[in-house]
Design a protein around this motif. Structure first.
Motif, PDB file in Angstrom:
ATOM      1  N   UNK A  18       0.834  -1.206   0.000  1.00  0.00           N
ATOM      2  CA  UNK A  18       0.000   0.000   0.000  1.00  0.00           C
ATOM      3  C   UNK A  18       0.863   1.247   0.000  1.00  0.00           C
ATOM      4  N   UNK A  19       1.859   1.275   0.889  1.00  0.00           N
ATOM      5  CA  UNK A  19       2.737   2.444   0.961  1.00  0.00           C
ATOM      6  C   UNK A  19       3.507   2.639  -0.348  1.00  0.00           C
ATOM      7  N   UNK A  20       3.947   1.537  -0.926  1.00  0.00           N
ATOM      8  CA  UNK A  20       4.724   1.604  -2.171  1.00  0.00           C
ATOM      9  C   UNK A  20       3.893   2.219  -3.291  1.00  0.00           C
ATOM     10  N   UNK A  21       2.655   1.743  -3.450  1.00  0.00           N
ATOM     11  CA  UNK A  21       1.785   2.238  -4.508  1.00  0.00           C
ATOM     12  C   UNK A  21       1.462   3.721  -4.299  1.00  0.00           C
ATOM     13  N   UNK A  22       1.130   4.068  -3.055  1.00  0.00           N
ATOM     14  CA  UNK A  22       0.740   5.458  -2.792  1.00  0.00           C
ATOM     15  C   UNK A  22       1.912   6.413  -2.957  1.00  0.00           C
ATOM     16  N   UNK A  23       3.089   6.026  -2.480  1.00  0.00           N
ATOM     17  CA  UNK A  23       4.243   6.928  -2.609  1.00  0.00           C
ATOM     18  C   UNK A  23       4.619   7.112  -4.072  1.00  0.00           C
ATOM     19  N   UNK A  26       2.129   9.565  -5.563  1.00  0.00           N
ATOM     20  CA  UNK A  26       2.383  10.941  -5.108  1.00  0.00           C
ATOM     21  C   UNK A  26       3.584  11.531  -5.842  1.00  0.00           C
ATOM     22  N   UNK A  27       4.644  10.737  -6.003  1.00  0.00           N
ATOM     23  CA  UNK A  27       5.855  11.233  -6.675  1.00  0.00           C
ATOM     24  C   UNK A  27       5.558  11.572  -8.137  1.00  0.00           C
ATOM     25  N   UNK A  32       4.794  15.790 -12.276  1.00  0.00           N
ATOM     26  CA  UNK A  32       3.988  16.333 -13.364  1.00  0.00           C
ATOM     27  C   UNK A  32       3.600  17.776 -13.092  1.00  0.00           C
ATOM     28  N   UNK A  33       3.243  18.065 -11.835  1.00  0.00           N
ATOM     29  CA  UNK A  33       2.842  19.411 -11.459  1.00  0.00           C
ATOM     30  C   UNK A  33       3.988  20.387 -11.644  1.00  0.00           C
ATOM     31  N   UNK A  34       5.204  19.991 -11.241  1.00  0.00           N
ATOM     32  CA  UNK A  34       6.347  20.877 -11.337  1.00  0.00           C
ATOM     33  C   UNK A  34       6.648  21.293 -12.761  1.00  0.00           C
ATOM     34  N   UNK A  35       6.495  20.370 -13.703  1.00  0.00           N
ATOM     35  CA  UNK A  35       6.872  20.665 -15.073  1.00  0.00           C
ATOM     36  C   UNK A  35       5.814  21.444 -15.829  1.00  0.00           C
ATOM     37  N   UNK A  36       4.530  21.326 -15.420  1.00  0.00           N
ATOM     38  CA  UNK A  36       3.468  21.905 -16.228  1.00  0.00           C
ATOM     39  C   UNK A  36       3.592  23.427 -16.319  1.00  0.00           C
ATOM     40  N   UNK A  37       3.889  24.095 -15.203  1.00  0.00           N
ATOM     41  CA  UNK A  37       3.999  25.547 -15.213  1.00  0.00           C
ATOM     42  C   UNK A  37       5.159  26.022 -16.052  1.00  0.00           C
ATOM     43  N   UNK A  38       6.327  25.405 -15.880  1.00  0.00           N
ATOM     44  CA  UNK A  38       7.508  25.798 -16.643  1.00  0.00           C
ATOM     45  C   UNK A  38       7.313  25.537 -18.125  1.00  0.00           C
ATOM     46  N   UNK A  39       6.683  24.429 -18.472  1.00  0.00           N
ATOM     47  CA  UNK A  39       6.461  24.091 -19.879  1.00  0.00           C
ATOM     48  C   UNK A  39       5.593  25.138 -20.552  1.00  0.00           C
ATOM     49  N   UNK A  40       4.552  25.576 -19.846  1.00  0.00           N
ATOM     50  CA  UNK A  40       3.649  26.581 -20.409  1.00  0.00           C
ATOM     51  C   UNK A  40       4.400  27.885 -20.653  1.00  0.00           C
TER      52      UNK A  40
ATOM     53  N   UNK B  20      -5.425   6.278   7.713  1.00  0.00           N
ATOM     54  CA  UNK B  20      -4.259   7.067   8.130  1.00  0.00           C
ATOM     55  C   UNK B  20      -3.706   7.873   6.959  1.00  0.00           C
ATOM     56  N   UNK B  21      -3.552   7.202   5.802  1.00  0.00           N
ATOM     57  CA  UNK B  21      -2.981   7.880   4.632  1.00  0.00           C
ATOM     58  C   UNK B  21      -3.908   8.999   4.156  1.00  0.00           C
ATOM     59  N   UNK B  22      -5.212   8.721   4.106  1.00  0.00           N
ATOM     60  CA  UNK B  22      -6.160   9.741   3.646  1.00  0.00           C
ATOM     61  C   UNK B  22      -6.136  10.953   4.568  1.00  0.00           C
ATOM     62  N   UNK B  23      -6.135  10.707   5.869  1.00  0.00           N
ATOM     63  CA  UNK B  23      -6.126  11.812   6.827  1.00  0.00           C
ATOM     64  C   UNK B  23      -4.815  12.595   6.743  1.00  0.00           C
ATOM     65  N   UNK B  24      -3.693  11.860   6.651  1.00  0.00           N
ATOM     66  CA  UNK B  24      -2.385  12.520   6.557  1.00  0.00           C
ATOM     67  C   UNK B  24      -2.297  13.367   5.286  1.00  0.00           C
TER      68      UNK B  24
END
Lengths: 110, 143
Positions: A18-23, A26-27, A32-40, B20-24
């Motif tokens: 679960x942690x692996x998939x979520x991290x 998020x990464x 993607x967010x960081x590049x979108x502004x600069x690209x525009x 926990x993840x959703x709240x965090x």
């Protein structure tokens, strides 16, 4: 089922997955967010460069912009696709048609 | 106790982790929205929007009822001041310049380097008589 200290082994493994998939998610979203502004911004500069050069080809580039082979190896490179209502040729002749001008020249920050 | 795929304590642990993840994540999002980084993103977006409107419309040369994007007219520079004062409300500061010539500046003194959060948008422009280096329209928005 083998017992760990608190959870069984497969519970611990499920937690790890679960942690692996979520991290990972998020990464990916963060990068993607960081590049979108600069690209525009860079794409707009590429379009600006195309238009300004059309008005006056003899003007030189400011130091914060590089083009062509000077962009080799840069992470962020743009080129412009200009959708223009009417021809903005240097002879000041305007038409009513819509033209798409495409520049193949690469533009990047210096 | 066996479930269909997982045993019950695995399902319970997954549920706990999800909560926990959703709240965090929610908490971190709230904190992030109050950080200088998030504020910078908003300022940067505003500066880019103002610069886009300036070069494509507000400052653009009009001949024969047609707009020439990126060809700015010095006699339209005053128009930017009124627009920026409406688009950038207090307590934010702003300033716009073309290659060192100030077009518009907020009453609070613009955006000197002493300000902590300054977003800058730069655009390439042309005006009659320009020579040498391409003129650069710089729009700054700050707190």
């Amino acid at each position: 089922m083998r017992k760990g200290i608190v959870f069984t082994m497969d519970a611990a493994f499920a937690l790890y997955l679960s942690f692996l998939i979520m991290s990972t998610l998020i990464i990916v979203l963060e990068s993607n967010t960081n590049y979108s502004g600069d690209s525009l911004s860079l794409t707009r500069l590429a379009e600006d460069l195309y238009l300004v050069k059309k008005y006056n080809p003899s003007l030189t580039l400011p130091s914060f912009i590089k083009t062509g082979s000077d962009c080799d190896g840069k992470d962020l490179i743009a080129s412009a696709q200009n959708f223009v209502y009417g021809d903005i040729g240097s002879d000041d002749s305007w038409t009513t048609k819509s033209d798409v001008y495409t520049t193949s020249e690469k533009v990047c920050y210096g | 106790m066996k479930g269909q795929l997982f045993i019950a304590d695995v399902l319970a642990s997954l549920l706990i982790v999800t909560i926990i993840v959703a709240y965090t994540t929610w908490e971190l999002e709230q904190i992030y929205n109050r950080t200088p980084d998030a504020e910078y993103e908003k300022l940067n977006s505003l500066a880019n929007d103002i610069a886009q409107m300036a070069v494509k419309n507000i400052l653009a040369n009009r001949t024969g009822g047609l707009i020439r994007p990126n060809w700015i007219e010095p006699n339209r520079w005053n128009l930017l001041k009124g627009n920026m004062s409406e688009m950038v409300p207090s307590p934010y500061g702003y300033e716009a310049s073309v290659s060192g010539t100030t077009l518009s500046i907020s009453g609070s003194g613009g955006c000197p380097s002493t300000k902590s959060n300054i977003a800058v948008a730069r655009r390439l422009v042309y005006y009659n008589g320009a020579s040498g280096e391409i003129p650069v329209l710089t729009v700054k928005v700050c707190v």
